[in-house]
Design a protein around this motif. Structure first.
Motif, PDB file in Angstrom:
ATOM      1  N   VAL A  30      43.977  39.087  39.978  1.00 38.63           N
ATOM      2  CA  VAL A  30      43.844  38.122  41.061  1.00 38.63           C
ATOM      3  C   VAL A  30      45.176  37.394  41.227  1.00 38.63           C
ATOM      4  O   VAL A  30      45.798  36.993  40.251  1.00 38.63           O
ATOM      5  N   ASP A  31      45.604  37.224  42.471  1.00 39.18           N
ATOM      6  CA  ASP A  31      46.790  36.444  42.791  1.00 39.18           C
ATOM      7  C   ASP A  31      46.331  34.999  43.005  1.00 39.18           C
ATOM      8  O   ASP A  31      45.503  34.741  43.877  1.00 39.18           O
ATOM      9  N   ALA A  32      46.850  34.075  42.187  1.00 36.29           N
ATOM     10  CA  ALA A  32      46.424  32.675  42.294  1.00 36.29           C
ATOM     11  C   ALA A  32      47.565  31.758  41.865  1.00 36.29           C
ATOM     12  O   ALA A  32      48.560  32.205  41.294  1.00 36.29           O
ATOM     13  N   LEU A  33      47.374  30.459  42.110  1.00 37.21           N
ATOM     14  CA  LEU A  33      48.383  29.471  41.745  1.00 37.21           C
ATOM     15  C   LEU A  33      48.152  28.878  40.361  1.00 37.21           C
ATOM     16  O   LEU A  33      49.075  28.360  39.739  1.00 37.21           O
ATOM     17  N   SER A  34      46.894  28.929  39.888  1.00 44.42           N
ATOM     18  CA  SER A  34      46.574  28.339  38.592  1.00 44.42           C
ATOM     19  C   SER A  34      45.379  29.073  37.987  1.00 44.42           C
ATOM     20  O   SER A  34      44.727  29.887  38.651  1.00 44.42           O
ATOM     21  N   TYR A  35      45.097  28.775  36.723  1.00 46.17           N
ATOM     22  CA  TYR A  35      43.940  29.363  36.050  1.00 46.17           C
ATOM     23  C   TYR A  35      42.643  28.966  36.777  1.00 46.17           C
ATOM     24  O   TYR A  35      41.736  29.775  36.922  1.00 46.17           O
ATOM     25  N   THR A  36      42.587  27.722  37.222  1.00 43.71           N
ATOM     26  CA  THR A  36      41.395  27.226  37.906  1.00 43.71           C
ATOM     27  C   THR A  36      41.152  27.997  39.198  1.00 43.71           C
ATOM     28  O   THR A  36      40.031  28.414  39.482  1.00 43.71           O
ATOM     29  N   GLU A  37      42.227  28.194  39.966  1.00 46.68           N
ATOM     30  CA  GLU A  37      42.087  28.955  41.207  1.00 46.68           C
ATOM     31  C   GLU A  37      41.743  30.415  40.913  1.00 46.68           C
ATOM     32  O   GLU A  37      40.949  31.026  41.623  1.00 46.68           O
ATOM     33  N   ALA A  38      42.325  30.973  39.857  1.00 49.98           N
ATOM     34  CA  ALA A  38      42.019  32.365  39.472  1.00 49.98           C
ATOM     35  C   ALA A  38      40.532  32.500  39.149  1.00 49.98           C
ATOM     36  O   ALA A  38      39.881  33.460  39.577  1.00 49.98           O
ATOM     37  N   GLU A  39      39.987  31.538  38.415  1.00 47.92           N
ATOM     38  CA  GLU A  39      38.566  31.572  38.082  1.00 47.92           C
ATOM     39  C   GLU A  39      37.709  31.471  39.343  1.00 47.92           C
ATOM     40  O   GLU A  39      36.742  32.216  39.524  1.00 47.92           O
ATOM     41  N   SER A  40      38.083  30.572  40.232  1.00 47.48           N
ATOM     42  CA  SER A  40      37.337  30.395  41.477  1.00 47.48           C
ATOM     43  C   SER A  40      37.400  31.662  42.332  1.00 47.48           C
ATOM     44  O   SER A  40      36.382  32.124  42.861  1.00 47.48           O
ATOM     45  N   ARG A  41      38.573  32.254  42.443  1.00 47.86           N
ATOM     46  CA  ARG A  41      38.740  33.454  43.270  1.00 47.86           C
ATOM     47  C   ARG A  41      38.004  34.656  42.698  1.00 47.86           C
ATOM     48  O   ARG A  41      37.398  35.424  43.427  1.00 47.86           O
ATOM     49  N   ILE A  42      38.047  34.839  41.358  1.00 46.67           N
ATOM     50  CA  ILE A  42      37.366  36.008  40.776  1.00 46.67           C
ATOM     51  C   ILE A  42      35.855  35.827  40.910  1.00 46.67           C
ATOM     52  O   ILE A  42      35.131  36.796  41.140  1.00 46.67           O
ATOM     53  N   ASN A  43      35.363  34.598  40.790  1.00 45.23           N
ATOM     54  CA  ASN A  43      33.931  34.345  41.027  1.00 45.23           C
ATOM     55  C   ASN A  43      33.546  34.727  42.451  1.00 45.23           C
ATOM     56  O   ASN A  43      32.533  35.387  42.673  1.00 45.23           O
ATOM     57  N   GLU A  44      34.358  34.327  43.405  1.00 41.86           N
ATOM     58  CA  GLU A  44      34.098  34.625  44.816  1.00 41.86           C
ATOM     59  C   GLU A  44      34.143  36.131  45.083  1.00 41.86           C
ATOM     60  O   GLU A  44      33.254  36.686  45.733  1.00 41.86           O
ATOM     61  N   SER A 131      51.761  54.323  31.996  1.00 45.12           N
ATOM     62  CA  SER A 131      50.462  54.516  31.361  1.00 45.12           C
ATOM     63  C   SER A 131      49.358  54.049  32.307  1.00 45.12           C
ATOM     64  O   SER A 131      49.581  53.186  33.162  1.00 45.12           O
ATOM     65  N   GLU A 132      48.180  54.638  32.149  1.00 45.32           N
ATOM     66  CA  GLU A 132      47.067  54.239  32.990  1.00 45.32           C
ATOM     67  C   GLU A 132      46.627  52.836  32.592  1.00 45.32           C
ATOM     68  O   GLU A 132      46.480  52.517  31.421  1.00 45.32           O
ATOM     69  N   SER A 133      46.415  52.013  33.586  1.00 44.33           N
ATOM     70  CA  SER A 133      46.013  50.632  33.357  1.00 44.33           C
ATOM     71  C   SER A 133      44.489  50.534  33.395  1.00 44.33           C
ATOM     72  O   SER A 133      43.844  51.246  34.157  1.00 44.33           O
ATOM     73  N   PRO A 134      43.909  49.640  32.611  1.00 49.02           N
ATOM     74  CA  PRO A 134      42.455  49.452  32.672  1.00 49.02           C
ATOM     75  C   PRO A 134      42.006  48.638  33.886  1.00 49.02           C
ATOM     76  O   PRO A 134      40.818  48.486  34.128  1.00 49.02           O
ATOM     77  N   ILE A 135      42.958  48.108  34.677  1.00 50.44           N
ATOM     78  CA  ILE A 135      42.637  47.273  35.834  1.00 50.44           C
ATOM     79  C   ILE A 135      41.728  48.045  36.789  1.00 50.44           C
ATOM     80  O   ILE A 135      42.031  49.161  37.191  1.00 50.44           O
ATOM     81  N   MET A 136      40.601  47.434  37.154  1.00 51.69           N
ATOM     82  CA  MET A 136      39.629  48.079  38.031  1.00 51.69           C
ATOM     83  C   MET A 136      39.945  47.849  39.513  1.00 51.69           C
ATOM     84  O   MET A 136      39.756  48.734  40.335  1.00 51.69           O
ATOM     85  N   ASP A 137      40.415  46.631  39.839  1.00 51.78           N
ATOM     86  CA  ASP A 137      40.705  46.319  41.228  1.00 51.78           C
ATOM     87  C   ASP A 137      41.697  45.164  41.290  1.00 51.78           C
ATOM     88  O   ASP A 137      41.846  44.408  40.319  1.00 51.78           O
ATOM     89  N   VAL A 138      42.363  45.022  42.439  1.00 48.67           N
ATOM     90  CA  VAL A 138      43.373  43.987  42.643  1.00 48.67           C
ATOM     91  C   VAL A 138      42.977  43.162  43.868  1.00 48.67           C
ATOM     92  O   VAL A 138      42.645  43.720  44.908  1.00 48.67           O
ATOM     93  N   PHE A 139      43.026  41.834  43.716  1.00 49.98           N
ATOM     94  CA  PHE A 139      42.666  40.932  44.804  1.00 49.98           C
ATOM     95  C   PHE A 139      43.856  40.030  45.127  1.00 49.98           C
ATOM     96  O   PHE A 139      44.051  38.996  44.485  1.00 49.98           O
ATOM     97  N   PRO A 140      44.675  40.416  46.117  1.00 46.59           N
ATOM     98  CA  PRO A 140      45.833  39.583  46.480  1.00 46.59           C
ATOM     99  C   PRO A 140      45.400  38.340  47.240  1.00 46.59           C
ATOM    100  O   PRO A 140      44.303  38.302  47.798  1.00 46.59           O
ATOM    101  N   TYR A 141      46.271  37.345  47.280  1.00 41.44           N
ATOM    102  CA  TYR A 141      45.988  36.110  47.997  1.00 41.44           C
ATOM    103  C   TYR A 141      46.572  36.204  49.399  1.00 41.44           C
ATOM    104  O   TYR A 141      47.731  36.566  49.576  1.00 41.44           O
ATOM    105  N   PHE A 142      45.766  35.886  50.390  1.00 44.26           N
ATOM    106  CA  PHE A 142      46.237  35.785  51.765  1.00 44.26           C
ATOM    107  C   PHE A 142      45.702  34.480  52.331  1.00 44.26           C
ATOM    108  O   PHE A 142      44.507  34.208  52.247  1.00 44.26           O
ATOM    109  N   SER A 143      46.591  33.686  52.900  1.00 43.98           N
ATOM    110  CA  SER A 143      46.216  32.354  53.373  1.00 43.98           C
ATOM    111  C   SER A 143      45.415  32.382  54.667  1.00 43.98           C
ATOM    112  O   SER A 143      44.838  31.383  55.041  1.00 43.98           O
TER     113      SER A 143
END
Length: 185
Positions: A30-44, A131-143
């Motif tokens: 997740v692309d975010a400005l802080s841990y708090t925003e990252a948590e909020s965005r991944i929940n969403e 190497s193959e990454s375990p990352i399942m998906d990527v969520f960039p930030y768009f304003s």
């Protein structure tokens, strides 16, 4: 402003191919400005995909300089790129490592995608590891600003495209071979 990527691990109940359910933990970016925003965005973001209960078990800053989605690719690969620079004071060559997250179907394609991303680089570089990454998906930030809407649509179209089934390529090139030495009997 530079992008900060957070790796968020999400634990949830997943249905496998046989119809059985198991609890799994998968990392997402997740692309975010802080841990708090990252948590909020991944929940969403995860609420849209997972109807049952899920838990965020870990959030950490990911060490990726750039993220590059590609069409018809379904997995993410971590490419280590070593930038080479000559230090004039000491007279030695210096290496600076950076990590790219590149979307591809296999390691060879990830290498090709990494070289295409690095094509415009002015300095010398090497790619010592992919190497193959375990990352399942990527969520960039768009304003949501006007110019970013096209960028979001392009990113999601590239990320969501399904891999094409590639037919086996037959090499029809002829190579000149050296005449074989005659064996002495």
């Amino acid at each position: 402003m530079s992008t900060t990527w957070y790796e968020c691990k999400v634990k949830y109940r997943k249905t496998d191919e046989t119809g059985g359910q198991k609890i799994t933990t998968e990392p997402y970016l997740v692309d975010a400005l802080s841990y708090t925003e990252a948590e909020s965005r991944i929940n969403e973001e995860m609420s849209a995909y997972i109807s049952e209960e899920f838990k965020i078990t870990n959030i950490k800053v990911a060490n990726y300089a750039e993220i590059h989605p590609f069409e018809n690719a379904d997995r993410w690969f971590r490419s280590k790129v070593s930038l080479l620079a000559y230090d004039e004071e000491s007279g030695k060559e210096r290496k600076t490592n950076m990590y790219l997250l590149v979307q591809a179907n296999d390691v060879k394609e990830a290498y090709d995608n990494t070289t295409s991303v690095m094509k415009g680089t002015m300095g010398d570089y090497t790619i010592p590891a992919i190497s193959e990454s375990p990352i399942m998906d990527v969520f960039p930030y768009f304003s949501g600003e006007e110019g970013e809407l096209e960028q979001l649509e392009r990113f999601n179209a590239l990320k969501g495209s399904k891999p094409e089934v590639v037919a086996e390529i037959v090499d029809h090139m002829e190579f000149e071979t050296a005449p074989e030495e005659e064996a002495v009997v």
